[in-house]
Design an enzyme around this catalytic site. Structure first.
Site, PDB file in Angstrom:
ATOM      1  N   ASP A 116      14.620  -9.652  21.392  1.00  0.00           N
ATOM      2  CA  ASP A 116      15.063 -10.561  20.347  1.00  0.00           C
ATOM      3  C   ASP A 116      15.860  -9.737  19.334  1.00  0.00           C
ATOM      4  O   ASP A 116      15.761  -8.500  19.301  1.00  0.00           O
ATOM      5  CB  ASP A 116      13.830 -11.203  19.702  1.00  0.00           C
ATOM      6  CG  ASP A 116      14.178 -12.060  18.506  1.00  0.00           C
ATOM      7  OD1 ASP A 116      15.120 -12.867  18.606  1.00  0.00           O
ATOM      8  OD2 ASP A 116      13.508 -11.911  17.464  1.00  0.00           O
ATOM      9  N   ASP A 169      16.763 -10.965  15.509  1.00  0.00           N
ATOM     10  CA  ASP A 169      16.349 -11.115  14.114  1.00  0.00           C
ATOM     11  C   ASP A 169      14.893 -10.699  13.929  1.00  0.00           C
ATOM     12  O   ASP A 169      14.000 -11.170  14.647  1.00  0.00           O
ATOM     13  CB  ASP A 169      16.532 -12.560  13.663  1.00  0.00           C
ATOM     14  CG  ASP A 169      18.001 -12.966  13.623  1.00  0.00           C
ATOM     15  OD1 ASP A 169      18.397 -13.614  12.657  1.00  0.00           O
ATOM     16  OD2 ASP A 169      18.735 -12.615  14.562  1.00  0.00           O
TER      17      ASP A 169
END
Length: 434
Positions: free
Chosen positions: A227, A229
């Protein structure tokens, strides 16, 4: 539009035949072809496993593995042996403790020795479990870049196995891992409670305890998915965009509505993007300059690539930022949402499909299919609930400074270090990787 960079970096640790579709019954992994880092890693764990041969079923024996590299035949191991460990309650334990938690006190007490004795005390209290030390406990990884903010730690590695290693169903094995994790973590917490923990140490976060199936530790993985963020970077880009556009309150209201279950992710995402209409790309560039990589990100990605991993960024954010982060870190492949821009202005429109949790899992499966591997050769790292589907699909799902629900459902959770902690989850020691 989703960027799909398909430049592959072949994993030196893959099957000796180089055919990923070959049957595991006949496949071997060749230590001599792994490279020094992974060779040392596997040698350490299998050498410890050899000490427990008498506790393993008669058809599982690791004492004939020769780690010498002088001949082509030496250093090979049948991958079927590794896969058969998956049916047994045999676990890898990695304990990672911040060095500053073990600094001598004013009275000069040896906290490091006391901590090691506390770990040994768990074994004394649990005689039905054998705890076998993996040689070479290690000091911290070295920051070759000088700007990666690696956390100084000590790591301790063990194999855990019961005196009865009968075949165990996957569900029961997962439950056993949870019970062990809870028990050992609670035991270690007793030690932490004796220390003058400061806010800087973060209380229980001074220690990470990772318990995973030993088969997962030894299995050659080929793909690492991240991922973006709050994982590869410290910020949430949508929050930074909202601040810049002075719509923070509206975005927060939509986010809270989604968290209450009143609207789904796709709807909340579309509504938040719509609020960005009219934002100039100059503002996007300014935000990009303010984004900071998470501690340990550079070291982790560089190390994984040196070990032959294909690295992938899968984000519910925007390609505008994800592609630049991937380029800075040297990540091979990017999948994210396209931020619709016309004549230098954000339109507020959303291009489908939106990269939500289900889409992330689909993309991970597509990467595996394209590389002719199974998800058993994939690890996934994230922090949010929308990362859970891809983490569940992967062989190893790692929660990074994550929400409680993600920590509870992940195979391992990192709280005491930066992203370099993924290497400790995988069982590596610092000196293996220098």
């Amino acid at each position: 539009m989703t960027k799909n960079t398909t430049t592959n970096h072949p994993n030196k640790a893959i099957l000796a035949s180089q055919d990923t579709s070959v049957s595991l019954a006949n496949a071997t992994a060749n230590f001599a072809s792994f490279g020094s880092g992974m060779t040392a890693h596997l040698k350490a764990w299998i050498s410890a496993l050899q000490k427990a041969n008498d506790l393993l079923p008669s058809h599982l024996r690791f004492d004939d593995v020769d780690f010498a590299e002088e001949t082509q035949e030496n250093g090979k191991i049948s991958l079927s042996l590794i896969e058969q460990l998956e049916d047994l309650p045999v676990f890898a334990l990695s304990v990672v403790v911040q060095k500053q938690a073990l600094l001598p006190g004013e009275a000069g007490e040896d906290k490091k020795a006391a901590f090691e004795a506390h770990i040994a005390d768990w074994a004394t209290q649990n005689p039905l479990w054998q705890i076998i030390k993996v040689v070479r406990s290690t000091d911290t990884l070295q920051d070759s870049t000088g700007r990666d903010r690696l956390t100084p730690v000590l790591t301790y590695r063990y194999i855990l196995m019961p005196t009865d290693t009968a075949i165990m169903q996957p569900g029961k094995k997962s439950a056993a891992a949870r019970l062990l994790d809870d028990g050992i973590t609670a035991h270690l917490r007793q030690f932490i409670e004796t220390l003058p923990i400061t806010d800087n140490l973060g209380g229980d976060a001074a220690i990470d305890c990772h318990i995973v199936s030993l088969a997962k530790m030894l299995r050659p993985h080929r793909v690492a998915v991240f991922d973006m963020d709050s994982t590869l970077i410290e910020q949430e880009v949508i929050v930074e965009l909202a601040k810049h556009a002075n719509i923070g309150d509206q975005v927060s209201e939509i986010t809270e509505s989604a968290m209450r279950g009143e609207i789904d992710f796709d709807t909340s995402f579309s509504e938040r993007v719509a609020l960005l209409e009219g934002l100039p790309t100059d503002a996007l560039d300014e935000i990009q300059q303010q984004l900071t990589l998470s501690a340990g990100a550079r070291t982790l990605i560089a190390t994984l690539k040196s070990l032959g991993y294909h690295t992938v960024l899968v984000s519910g954010g925007f390609t505008y930022f994800a592609e630049r982060i991937a380029q800075e870190l040297g990540i091979d492949e990017v999948h994210a949402n396209d931020l619709d821009i016309e004549e230098g202005i954000v339109t507020g429109n959303v291009n489908l499909p939106i990269v939500n949790g289900e889409r992330k899992a689909t993309l991970v499966q597509q990467v595996a299919d394209r590389m002719n591997i199974t998800p058993a050769q994939v690890i996934c790292v994230g922090d949010g609930a929308n990362d859970l589907p891809m983490m569940a699909l992967a062989d190893l799902g790692v929660a990074y400074h994550a929400k409680p629900i993600v920590r509870a459902r992940a195979d391992a959770a990192i709280n005491a270090t930066g992203l370099e902690g993924v290497l400790y989850v995988l069982g590596y020691a610092a000196q293996d990787l220098l």
